[in-house]
Design an enzyme around this catalytic site. Structure first.
Site, PDB file in Angstrom:
ATOM      1  N   TYR A 143       9.920   1.547  19.935  1.00 12.66           N
ATOM      2  CA  TYR A 143       9.484   0.233  19.441  1.00 12.66           C
ATOM      3  C   TYR A 143      10.568  -0.780  19.810  1.00 12.66           C
ATOM      4  CZ  TYR A 143       8.001  -3.160  15.779  1.00 12.66           C
ATOM      5  OH  TYR A 143       7.599  -4.277  15.081  1.00 12.66           O
ATOM      6  N   LYS A 173       6.172   0.416  22.609  1.00 11.98           N
ATOM      7  CA  LYS A 173       5.588  -0.726  21.888  1.00 11.98           C
ATOM      8  C   LYS A 173       6.521  -1.884  22.176  1.00 11.98           C
ATOM      9  CE  LYS A 173       5.055  -2.179  17.058  1.00 11.98           C
ATOM     10  NZ  LYS A 173       4.957  -3.565  17.390  1.00 11.98           N
TER      11      LYS A 173
END
Ligand code: SI3
Length: 320
Positions: A143, A173
């Protein structure tokens, strides 16, 4: 290597953690929340305990209970449930990763530790590797959210050779506006089946052009249906319609950004649109004012984003 059901694609709602007026987690509405995402927004993937879910403001036991509730309520309704397990402490992160595996989540994601920071790519990869190893059967996502973590290591650099270090690595992400970095992540990994999930909702169309395979975001909680229309238009190569949808979504996000937009505001907007009480945020975040909600309600109506809009057609800002 972990084998996911299939590559994570399409919209992924970054879930809000509903709270009571007293600041406790309101588990009782999560079942209703799942149904709302699936039936009203057409969103069947979720990202739990991330930024929008105030994951870093919850205790470890709260994070586990929230993850459990989503997995239980989402069973046979949702496609994939990814749990964010990032933490400042490697041990806590590993504990959360093990717990996500135990409850049957479909994947885990981790942000860079942001207090004592990794200062180069190798150190960050070593940290991520230790977390991923705690859940060796679960797909692992990095992330990337440099504006919040302050860890500015480019994602493109991080991805270089990552599967040799982290065999369960499944995707990225990417919550940043650097489309050069994002584009190069896609370009340099075309041979791999990674998921490239974009995290800046107002710029998603640009990321689709760059090769995003999906998107994780806060607005898909309540603008999922509209964003799915954009994805469908893009898929059928109707770029003019796709652009109209993106501009329409931008009009709304631009409006709220000018009022001040973050997790507190997301909670208020979701409460307004879905009718499900999301409650206040946890300190240090502050509850939004009534004035904010009134302004947003008027804007949503003018864009025809509320199903109960009562404005005459002539007052609507055309969105498609
Ligand atoms: C900084 C931030 O909260 N970004 C959001 C976006 O969805 C963002 O709310 C949206 O693009 C509006 O600016 C997501 O990337 C966060 C997210 O996916 C998460 O909650 O983990």
């Amino acid at each position: 290597m972990a084998s996911p059901k299939r590559r994570l694609q399409g919209l992924v709602a970054a879930t809000i953690t509903p709270m009571t007026e007293h600041g406790e987690i309101n588990f009782s509405v999560i079942g209703q929340y799942v149904d709302y995402l699936v039936e009203e927004q057409g969103v069947k993937n979720i990202f739990v305990n991330g930024t929008t879910g105030e994951g870093l403001s919850l205790s470890i036991s709260e994070r586990c209970r929230v993850a459990e509730e989503w997995v239980t309520r989402g069973r046979n309704k949702l496609d994939q449930i990814v749990i964010h397990v990032g933490a400042l402490s490697l041990k806590e992160s590993q504990e959360l990763a093990q717990h996500a595996a135990k409850i049957g989540a479909d994947g885990i994601a981790v942000i860079a530790p942001f207090f004592l920071k990794p200062w180069n790519k190798d150190i960050l990869v070593n940290f991520l590797k230790e977390v991923a190893a705690a859940a060796p059967a679960l797909p692992f996502y990095y992330y990337h959210i440099p504006a919040l973590t302050g860890v500015k290591i480019r994602a493109e650099e991080l991805l270089d050779g990552i599967q040799e270090k982290i065999p369960t690595f499944q995707g990225l992400k990417f919550s940043d506006t650097d489309l050069l970095d994002f584009g190069q992540c896609v370009d340099q990994n075309r041979q791999r089946q990674f998921a490239f999930l974009f995290g800046v909702d107002e710029q998603l169309l640009s990321a689709l052009v760059m090769g995003a395979t999906g998107a994780v975001g806060s607005t898909y909680n309540y603008l999922g249906k509209k964003t799915n229309q954009m994805l469908e238009a893009f898929e059928r190569k109707d770029f003019s319609s796709a652009l109209n949808y993106q501009f329409c979504i931008q009009r709304f996000i631009n409006f709220v950004v000018k009022l001040g937009f973050g997790v507190s505001q997301t909670k208020a907007i979701m409460t307004l649109v879905s009718g499900i009480p999301m409650g206040p945020p946890r300190l240090p975040l502050q509850k939004v004012s009534r004035e904010f909600t009134d302004h947003v309600e008027a804007k949503l109506k003018s864009l025809d984003f509320l199903s109960f809009t009562d404005l005459k057609d002539g007052n609507l800002e055309p969105c498609s």
